[in-house]
Enzyme design. Structure first.
Site, PDB file in Angstrom:
ATOM      1  N   ASP A  12     -49.463 -37.676 -58.847  1.00  0.00           N
ATOM      2  CA  ASP A  12     -48.572 -36.547 -59.184  1.00  0.00           C
ATOM      3  C   ASP A  12     -49.970 -36.521 -60.356  1.00  0.00           C
ATOM      4  O   ASP A  12     -49.975 -37.268 -61.280  1.00  0.00           O
ATOM      5  CB  ASP A  12     -47.865 -35.668 -59.836  1.00  0.00           C
ATOM      6  CG  ASP A  12     -46.687 -35.807 -58.422  1.00  0.00           C
ATOM      7  OD1 ASP A  12     -47.147 -35.687 -57.463  1.00  0.00           O
ATOM      8  OD2 ASP A  12     -45.648 -36.033 -58.251  1.00  0.00           O
TER       9      ASP A  12
HETATM   10  N1  URA Z   1     -43.790 -39.281 -56.292  1.00  0.00           N
HETATM   11  C1  URA Z   1     -43.566 -38.703 -57.188  1.00  0.00           C
HETATM   12  O1  URA Z   1     -42.308 -37.137 -56.715  1.00  0.00           O
HETATM   13  N2  URA Z   1     -44.348 -38.207 -57.468  1.00  0.00           N
HETATM   14  C2  URA Z   1     -45.099 -38.956 -57.382  1.00  0.00           C
HETATM   15  O2  URA Z   1     -46.252 -38.979 -58.123  1.00  0.00           O
HETATM   16  C3  URA Z   1     -45.091 -40.456 -56.454  1.00  0.00           C
HETATM   17  C4  URA Z   1     -44.704 -40.050 -55.961  1.00  0.00           C
END
Ligand code: URA
Length: 228
Positions: free
Chosen positions: A102
């Site tokens: 993310d």
């Molecule tokens: N899980 C998440 O919630 N975000 C990420 O970036 C990776 C795994």
């Protein structure tokens, strides 16, 4: 046979305009002769830049220690992408991110130009384990650990494969998952009332960030690729 300028770009020597400049200044030889004309057709053999042999970039796997604020995408009209963090010489390697982090998540993100490897590493069937460090509201309990082990059902009904939750103390845990669903760790933690405020991926398979600084990139060695 292909054009010399295209060959040099594909080999990661530089952008089209950089390659033009390199050719113009007589730094390129083909079979011993200085070539300044990028349209000359070459078969990929005996090509040197500054006396160093140039080959097409073979399989490459690159590790980035992603800082927050970058989206995992090859391009985006409005936001900074992880591709902008790759050094110039890697921009022509045709690298694709392996899975995604993310925008606000930091840590280990791999890229490759090998399509088969990409698909193998993102397949939940392969069960490649990813370890995340999370700071969160509340404190994880034994019940939370058990719920992760049994495979959580998220608020929207999504069923997750069994995962590992290791509480590290108040508001801190390690989470190990082998799939890559959208916002997976954040949503798993939220389903237990443990809202994540910070997330960092620290490990993928046997690979760790080591001492790679935030924002830095390095190419993996062949033995590291094989271990993946
Ligand atoms: N899980 C998440 O919630 N975000 C990420 O970036 C990776 C795994």
């Amino acid at each position: 046979m292909e054009r010399l300028d295209k060959f040099l770009c594909d080999a990661g020597i530089g952008s089209r305009s950089q390659v033009k400049g390199i050719l113009k200044t007589g730094r390129v030889t083909v079979s011993g002769a200085v070539i300044r004309d990028g349209s000359v057709k070459v078969d990929g053999n005996n090509i040197y830049v500054d006396g160093e042999p140039v080959g097409k970039k073979g399989r490459a796997v690159v590790m980035l220690n992603k800082p927050m604020g970058y989206v995992t995408a090859r391009s985006d009209e409005n936001q900074k992408t992880v591709m902008e963090l790759l050094p110039a010489q890697m921009r022509n390697w045709d690298l694709h991110p392996i899975g995604r982090l993310d925008k606000e998540t930091e840590g280990l993100l791999l890229f490759t130009n090998d399509g088969d490897l990409l698909h193998r590493l993102i397949s939940p069937k392969k069960g490649v384990q990813k370890v995340y460090y999370a700071r969160h509201e509340g404190t994880a309990t034994g019940e939370d650990v058990e719920a992760f082990q049994n495979g959580l059902t998220l608020r929207d009904g999504t069923v997750c494969l069994p995962a590992r939750l290791q509480p590290l103390g108040a508001g801190e845990s390690l989470v190990t998952v082998c799939e890559g669903k959208y916002h997976q760790v954040r949503r798993m933690m939220a389903s237990r009332g443990l809202h994540v405020t910070y997330l960092e991926r620290r490990q993928e398979g046997a690979l760790t960030l080591g001492d790679l600084p935030r924002g830095a990139v390095r190419e993996l060695r062949e033995d590291e690729i094989l271990a993946l």
